[in-house]
Structures are given as structure tokens and as C-alpha cells.
Design an enzyme around this catalytic site. Structure first.
Site, PDB file in Angstrom:
ATOM      1  CE1 TYR A 184      -3.476   2.544  -0.015  1.00 55.06           C
ATOM      2  CE2 TYR A 184      -4.111   1.815   2.174  1.00 55.06           C
ATOM      3  CZ  TYR A 184      -4.346   2.590   1.070  1.00 55.06           C
ATOM      4  OH  TYR A 184      -5.448   3.416   1.027  1.00 55.06           O
ATOM      5  CE  LYS A 233      -6.293   0.068  -1.268  1.00 55.75           C
ATOM      6  NZ  LYS A 233      -6.919  -0.350   0.009  1.00 55.75           N
TER       7      LYS A 233
END
Length: 313
Positions: free
Chosen positions: A137, A162
Site C-alpha cells: 500500500y 495499491k
């Protein structure tokens, strides 16, 4: 379980329910996860941002992952958040593995800022002996350059990135660098849009090759989340625009009024839907009564758009 076919939007990020006396409510959590799967999500991400990862004790974390795995019963993959400092993140990864999770969302390291190379070293440290696939992330203090993003492909457990920063040009550079490389994993590497209320930026991210996204809306109104995703897939611009205007843009405007509402409003909306997820934990604050009333109006407006479309056939 193969994650590569499962990262289809809208991806579900279930809430973590707490009782009024501040205990994890496992029964409500199991029912919530089951409802999310039944609504059609292809993967659930538990103990992540919407699931108040930072508020969970280690034993609570283990329980959340184990309950989600048991509830899913192999119907969809279960991914768990892992984060904090590098050693703590490795503990989370080990706990999630022991609980039977199918993958990990590696959240940004705690507090410490660094260079893209330092962030890459942090990822290497955490995943070096991971038996689970990992999605990194990129958000807040965890920022990668195109070169360090490309280096993720050399880390076998890492299957995707992400983005929660929202710099479209930089993300385009990262996607293009990976896709046009001659690395054998370049074509199968996953990119996800992880911005708050990701539906708002879904069109822009699709234009640069990032089609998958997380949906906080799915946690309380999966009917609206799936309607938007179908409209986007089908090129139904009229419905996309109508849902943006009536529901998603007003929701984002309300979210932006108070820090932490990206989670607190989602919990409030779930309670409005009859899901007894309880309060948020500090430092998050509960939405003010007038904001909860506005939230109810916004959700109703979104559903009115769907009802009008259904009435027109």
C-alpha cells in the site's frame, strides 16, 4: 487460493465491530463478512484502514483474521492488513499466515519517513520469508519511485501495488515503467486504486491502466457499490455521472469536513443500515448528529438514482 483472478472491483474492506464496552464483537463481524461476500465481492480485506487496523490489539487482530477466514470458508480470498514498524509488521504477517489468510496488504511503516529506497528496504525486510502473497500500500510516508516500484517485481511474495496517494502522473510513470519492462512478472503485476471513496477517481485510474479499486461504500451499501462498478464496466456514463452527483460527491464532501470521517462515516452508515458495528475507537471521533442525518439523506439519494433507472427499465 489464487488472488490473481480475485482482485475485481468493488473490493470489500469490512468494518471491525466493537461493543459499547469496547470489546471486539466477533459475532457481528462474522455476519458482516458473510453479508459482504453474499453481496458479490471477490475478496475481503480485513484489519485494514476501514477495519481500524491501528486500533486493534494483537489478539484482536488474530481473532479478526481467523473469524474472516472461517466465515469465508474458501468462497473468496481473505487478505489481512499488516503494518507498523518492520518487526511488528512481520509479526502481523506471521499471525495472518497462522490464521489461514490468503494474502497481506502491507500498510505504510509507522511514523518514520524515508526515501523510496528506504521504503523498498522496509518492504524487503517484512516480506523476505513470506509464505503469503503481498500487496504493498503506497500511501502517506510509503512512497515509491518508478525504479523502486519496478524492484518490487524481484520480491517474489509481492504481487501488486495499491496507490493511496493520488498523484496520477507519478502513478502513470510507475505503471508504464513496470508494464514496459522486460521483467517476467511485469504483465501479471496488479495495480489497485486505494484512494478514499475510490469511485471518484476510478475513471482517471482506469485511463492509466489501474482498473481495480477498494470500495468503502461496499461496507455499508454494496448495492450502490456494485451498481457503480457495473455502470463503469458497461460504459454507462449517464448512470456513473448520476451516482457521482447524487451520492459519491456529496459523500466525499461530508467526509472531508472532519479528519477521520473516512472511517467514522462508514461505521455510521453501516449502523444506519442496521449493522450493529458499534463505535469507532480513538483518536477517531463519532460523526455529529447533523452529519449522520446528512449521511442518511445522501445514501437515500444514491438509491433514488437506482430506483429511477429501474423504473425507466
Amino acid at each position: 487460493m489464487d488472488l490473481h483472478a480475485a482482485l475485481v472491483p468493488p473490493l470489500s474492506f469490512p468494518l471491525t465491530p466493537f461493543t459499547d464496552d469496547d470489546r471486539l464483537d466477533g459475532e457481528v463481524f462474522a455476519a458482516h463478512v458473510d453479508q459482504q461476500i453474499a453481496a458479490g465481492t471477490t475478496a475481503v480485506f480485513v484489519a485494514c484502514g476501514t477495519g481500524e487496523f491501528t486500533a486493534l490489539g494483537r489478539e484482536e487482530y488474530r481473532q479478526v483474521v481467523a473469524i474472516a477466514v472461517k466465515t469465508s470458508a474458501g468462497r473468496v480470498p481473505v487478505l489481512a492488513g499488516a503494518g507498523g514498524g518492520p518487526a511488528i509488521a512481520r509479526e502481523h504477517l506471521a499471525d495472518a499466515t497462522a490464521a489461514g489468510a490468503d494474502g497481506i496488504l502491507l500498510l505504510p511503516p509507522y511514523l518514520v519517513g524515508s526515501t523510496p529506497e528506504g521504503v523498498l528496504d522496509h518492504i524487503r525486510y517484512v516480506v523476505r520469508d513470506s509464505a503469503l502473497p503481498v500487496i504493498v500500500y503506497q500511501r502517506a510516508n510509503a512512497r515509491l519511485s518508478p525504479a523502486t516500484a519496478l524492484a518490487l517485481l524481484d520480491l517474489e511474495p509481492v504481487i501488486g501495488l495499491k496507490d493511496g496517494i493520488g498523484d496520477i502522473e507519478q502513478m502513470q510513470r510507475i505503471v508504464a515503467t513496470v508494464r514496459t519492462s522486460d521483467h517476467p512478472r511485469a504483465g501479471g503485476f496488479h495495480f489497485l486504486n486505494g484512494l478514499p471513496t475510490a469511485e471518484l477517481s476510478a475513471r482517471a485510474y482506469r485511463a492509466i491502466g489501474v482498473g481495480s479499486y477498494s470500495s468503502a461504500v461496499h461496507a455499508f451499501a454494496p448495492d450502490l457499490a456494485h451498481a457503480f462498478a457495473r455502470a463503469l464496466d458497461n460504459g454507462d456514463d449517464a448512470l456513473v455521472d448520476a451516482l457521482l452527483a447524487a451520492f459519491l460527491l456529496p459523500l466525499a464532501d461530508l467526509r472531508d469536513q472532519v479528519p477521520g470521517y473516512a472511517v467514522a462515516l462508514i461505521k455510521a452508515a453501516a449502523r444506519l443500515e442496521g449493522i450493529p458495528v458499534g463505535p469507532v475507537r480513538p483518536p477517531l471521533v463519532e460523526p455529529r448528529p447533523e452529519h449522520v442525518a446528512e449521511l442518511a439523506r445522501i445514501v437515500a439519494a444514491g438509491r433514488a438514482v437506482l430506483a429511477e433507472r429501474a423504473a425507466r427499465g
